[in-house]
Motif scaffolding. Structure first.
Motif, mmCIF file in Angstrom:
data_model
loop_
_atom_site.group_PDB
_atom_site.id
_atom_site.type_symbol
_atom_site.label_atom_id
_atom_site.label_comp_id
_atom_site.label_asym_id
_atom_site.label_seq_id
_atom_site.Cartn_x
_atom_site.Cartn_y
_atom_site.Cartn_z
ATOM 1 N N GLY A 118 34.367 30.301 52.232
ATOM 2 C CA GLY A 118 34.246 30.951 53.582
ATOM 3 C C GLY A 118 35.336 32.059 53.241
ATOM 4 N N PHE A 119 35.820 32.535 51.700
ATOM 5 C CA PHE A 119 36.278 33.900 51.865
ATOM 6 C C PHE A 119 36.025 34.570 50.601
ATOM 7 N N SER A 120 35.542 35.751 51.310
ATOM 8 C CA SER A 120 35.654 37.093 49.871
ATOM 9 C C SER A 120 36.685 37.979 50.084
ATOM 10 N N MET A 121 36.699 38.719 48.536
ATOM 11 C CA MET A 121 37.360 40.106 48.746
ATOM 12 C C MET A 121 36.659 41.302 48.561
ATOM 13 N N ALA A 122 37.268 42.326 48.576
ATOM 14 C CA ALA A 122 36.067 43.507 48.446
ATOM 15 C C ALA A 122 37.113 44.972 47.952
ATOM 16 N N GLY A 123 36.657 45.599 47.861
ATOM 17 C CA GLY A 123 37.715 47.573 47.933
ATOM 18 C C GLY A 123 37.840 47.196 46.163
ATOM 19 N N GLN A 124 38.708 47.915 46.088
ATOM 20 C CA GLN A 124 39.389 49.126 44.843
ATOM 21 C C GLN A 124 40.289 48.132 43.364
ATOM 22 N N TRP A 125 40.832 47.427 44.897
ATOM 23 C CA TRP A 125 41.270 46.302 44.259
ATOM 24 C C TRP A 125 41.430 45.091 43.453
ATOM 25 N N VAL A 126 39.974 44.687 43.921
ATOM 26 C CA VAL A 126 39.174 44.012 42.587
ATOM 27 C C VAL A 126 37.777 44.629 42.164
ATOM 28 N N GLY A 127 37.177 45.526 42.457
ATOM 29 C CA GLY A 127 36.354 46.389 41.882
ATOM 30 C C GLY A 127 36.731 47.806 40.995
ATOM 31 N N LEU A 128 38.238 48.284 40.884
ATOM 32 C CA LEU A 128 38.768 49.388 40.720
ATOM 33 C C LEU A 128 38.366 50.197 41.088
ATOM 34 N N GLY A 129 39.333 51.446 41.028
ATOM 35 C CA GLY A 129 39.511 53.003 41.895
ATOM 36 C C GLY A 129 37.994 53.298 41.712
ATOM 37 N N ALA A 132 44.695 52.391 42.747
ATOM 38 C CA ALA A 132 44.733 51.197 42.315
ATOM 39 C C ALA A 132 45.219 50.691 40.725
ATOM 40 N N TRP A 133 44.033 49.583 40.393
ATOM 41 C CA TRP A 133 44.256 49.465 38.584
ATOM 42 C C TRP A 133 43.313 50.660 38.616
ATOM 43 N N LYS A 134 44.124 50.929 36.651
ATOM 44 C CA LYS A 134 43.116 52.173 36.018
ATOM 45 C C LYS A 134 42.182 51.404 34.993
ATOM 46 N N ALA A 135 41.588 51.951 35.647
ATOM 47 C CA ALA A 135 39.848 52.388 34.255
ATOM 48 C C ALA A 135 40.681 51.771 33.607
ATOM 49 N N PHE A 136 40.498 51.189 32.351
ATOM 50 C CA PHE A 136 40.216 50.958 30.353
ATOM 51 C C PHE A 136 41.634 50.647 30.719
ATOM 52 N N SER A 137 42.031 50.000 31.576
ATOM 53 C CA SER A 137 43.566 49.660 31.399
ATOM 54 C C SER A 137 43.464 48.113 31.215
ATOM 55 N N GLU A 138 44.199 46.657 30.589
ATOM 56 C CA GLU A 138 44.003 45.437 30.775
ATOM 57 C C GLU A 138 43.068 45.040 31.769
ATOM 58 N N ALA A 139 43.899 45.409 33.005
ATOM 59 C CA ALA A 139 43.420 45.352 34.231
ATOM 60 C C ALA A 139 41.680 45.622 34.232
ATOM 61 N N ASP A 140 41.675 45.809 33.977
ATOM 62 C CA ASP A 140 40.193 46.866 33.976
ATOM 63 C C ASP A 140 39.087 45.091 33.530
ATOM 64 N N ASP A 141 39.390 44.314 32.462
ATOM 65 C CA ASP A 141 38.311 43.637 31.782
ATOM 66 C C ASP A 141 38.541 42.219 33.134
ATOM 67 N N VAL A 142 40.047 42.380 33.495
ATOM 68 C CA VAL A 142 40.217 40.915 34.426
ATOM 69 C C VAL A 142 39.883 41.320 35.653
#
Length: 555
Positions: free
Chosen positions: A471-482, A444-454
């Motif tokens: 009533g909804f949450s997200m989990a996994g590397q698409w929210v918490g990075l790889g 998924a997202w690269k750490a230390f990219s702009e996506a990291d801060d978002v």
């Protein structure tokens, strides 16, 4: 609670929810747990797809505690390597990145005394990182107590300048300062392939973790890790429905109330957690109805920006008649000539990673045999376009990968081609089909990219929720990075946030080991379809080339 996806994040969510007194059910479209953390089999060989090193294999830190709570390492031996990777150039010159800073310094100085200043600076920083233990994975950022924040500051502040400097220095910039051409290229490939854009900090952090035996390889590998967490989840009372593809998240009055499967069946719950591909969740399962500035930036603007996602990979597994155990090097990155790189379909870099997977864990190959895993970063669009417009050309490109790998290994290890029994190729299109990951990206997202801060704001400020949707949450590397430990921690965070919302105590406890782990606990492993031009030659030549575009690869 309903959880979408039985990857590491989804099963982690289920485990912590069960421990905290909730009733859960996981829906998974595949036939195996783990998502990308998987394996498949053929002719007695096990092709382990994901783990190269696992943060948290040494006791005494928060990462290890999570794995103990999830039962991931129960009864398992851990393989540790004294080196992180070896890099070999086209002429045969090589550099070995030892995890021990003293040994690494001596080795690098022998290669290039002219680069002594840079070498000593890098190894000095590595020694400093070996004195730092920082694995903040137990408590969701918005829920950390004053004591927890103070403890983190006590670790970070004394090393603040080290963190700041190594995080602000791109590895490319540092590597380009070497006089020796091999070192200039080799430092970029400490992580097997060049992630492009990474600063020095993650290289030093992970090598230091490996030096402390906290980045080892668990017995059973990727699918073994997933199976152990699956066992833990079931023991806690959870259930998993396989071959259950979720087509829609049901929403009533601005609140998620359940899911609808591809077969039309509906299931209802008090809370839904999507632990699957983020783009699919936002734009398909929810129809793009619940977004905001952060979501729009992450899953709109940044998703297709070059350098924001980890590239997809091509994997070629090679089954070999004979024991390759005499070679002490478990992983080597070969730097390729322009001519060689041009022969690898869709290659993004001039390198090929060759790993002796039989060295990682027992049971990956039949007795007296070995398995090698060859990988390279590859362009997803190249494979997607081929598979959708010209299936024969797609299969031909896979056979081209297999032919290159056979010839390349023969050049490095004369005589090995006569002992190759099979070559099994998985493309980025395979990854997309079996996991749904956008553009076939495994991490998924690269750490230390702009996506990291978002993404950090999505976890810490938005609490892994979407604007306007209850009533909804997200989990996994698409929210918490790889990374697997990050994926597992997001499951813990999602349940912690929900417990606070519902006024329930969050509970977690370590699993009770279930005896010594054996390969039999992998269960049934799927095989790849044999119909796609499998090359049958005589037993004396001992070759068979297969491809992985059929059912059950899990890749």
């Amino acid at each position: 609670m309903i959880v979408i996806g039985a990857g590491v994040a989804g099963m982690s969510t289920g485990c912590y929810a069960q421990m905290s007194g909730m009733r859960t059910r996981i829906f998974e479209k595949h036939v195996l747990p783990g998502g990308c953390c998987t394996a498949w089999a053929r002719d007695g060989y096990i092709f382990d797809y994901c783990i190269e090193w696992l943060i948290g294999t040494a006791p005494g830190n928060e990462a290890h505690q999570i794995w103990r709570e999830l039962g991931a390492l129960d009864g398992k031996a851990i393989t540790h390597f004294d080196m992180f990777n070896r890099v070999v150039d086209e002429s045969g010159r090589s550099v070995t990145f030892h995890n021990d800073p003293d040994r690494l310094e001596r080795h690098l100085l022998e290669i290039s005394p002219a680069d002594a200043k840079l070498i000593r600076a890098f190894c000095r920083d590595l020694r400093r990182f070996t004195a730092i233990e920082l694995y903040p994975f137990l408590t969701a950022p918005a829920l950390r107590t004053a004591r927890e924040r103070a403890a983190m500051l006590r670790t970070v502040l004394p090393a603040f300048r080290l963190f700041w400097r190594t995080a602000a220095t791109p590895m490319h910039t540092f590597a380009d300062r070497f006089q020796d051409p091999l070192l200039r290229r080799a430092f970029r490939n400490i992580f097997f392939q060049d992630p492009e854009g990474f600063p020095m900090l993650p290289y030093l952090f992970n090598m230091a973790s490996a030096h402390h035996r906290n980045a080892g390889f668990p017995q059973g590998g990727s699918l073994g890790l997933a199976r152990s967490i699956e066992e833990r989840y079931r023991e806690l009372g959870g259930s998993i429905a396989y071959r259950a593809r979720v087509a829609k998240i049901l929403v009533e009055g601005g609140r998620a109330v359940g899911i609808q499967l591809a077969n039309g069946r509906r299931h209802y719950a008090d809370h839904v957690v999507a632990a699957c591909d983020g783009h699919t969740t936002i734009h398909s399962l929810l129809g793009g109805a619940y977004t905001g500035p952060r979501i729009d930036k992450l899953y709109g603007e940044l998703l297709t920006r070059p350098g924001t996602l980890f590239p997809a990979v091509v994997s070629a597994f090679v089954g070999i008649d004979g024991d390759e155990g005499a070679d002490p090097t478990h992983s080597t990155t070969y730097l390729l000539s322009a001519e060689d790189a041009a022969r690898l379909p869709g290659a993004l870099q001039r390198s090929l990673v060759v790993q002796l997977r039989s060295h990682y864990s027992d049971g990956f190959a039949p007795p007296g045999k070995s398995v090698i895993h060859c990988t390279y970063f590859s362009d997803f669009d190249h494979w997607r376009e081929l598979r959708s417009t010209d299936r024969r050309a797609y299969w031909a490109q896979k056979r081209q990968v297999a032919a290159f790998v056979r010839a390349f290994l023969e050049r490095q290890r004369p005589g090995i081609s006569e002992r190759i029994e099979l070559i099994d190729v998985a493309s980025p299109a395979t990854t997309k089909r079996y996991t749904g990951n956008f553009d076939g990206s495994i991490l998924a997202w690269k750490a230390f990219s702009e996506a990291d801060d978002v993404a950090a704001a999505l976890v810490g400020k938005d609490r892994m929720r979407l604007p306007g949707l209850g009533g909804f949450s997200m989990a996994g590397q698409w929210v918490g990075l790889g990374g697997l430990i990050r994926a597992a921690s997001t499951g813990r965070f999602a349940v912690q946030y929900l417990c606070e919302e519902w006024g329930m105590p969050f509970r977690a406890h370590e699993s009770t080991p279930r005896g010594v782990w054996t390969p039999a606990r992998l269960g049934h492993l799927p095989q790849l379809d044999r119909r796609e031009g499998r090359d049958r030659r005589s037993r004396r030549q001992s070759t068979s080339t297969s491809t992985s575009t059929s059912t059950g690869t899990g890749t």
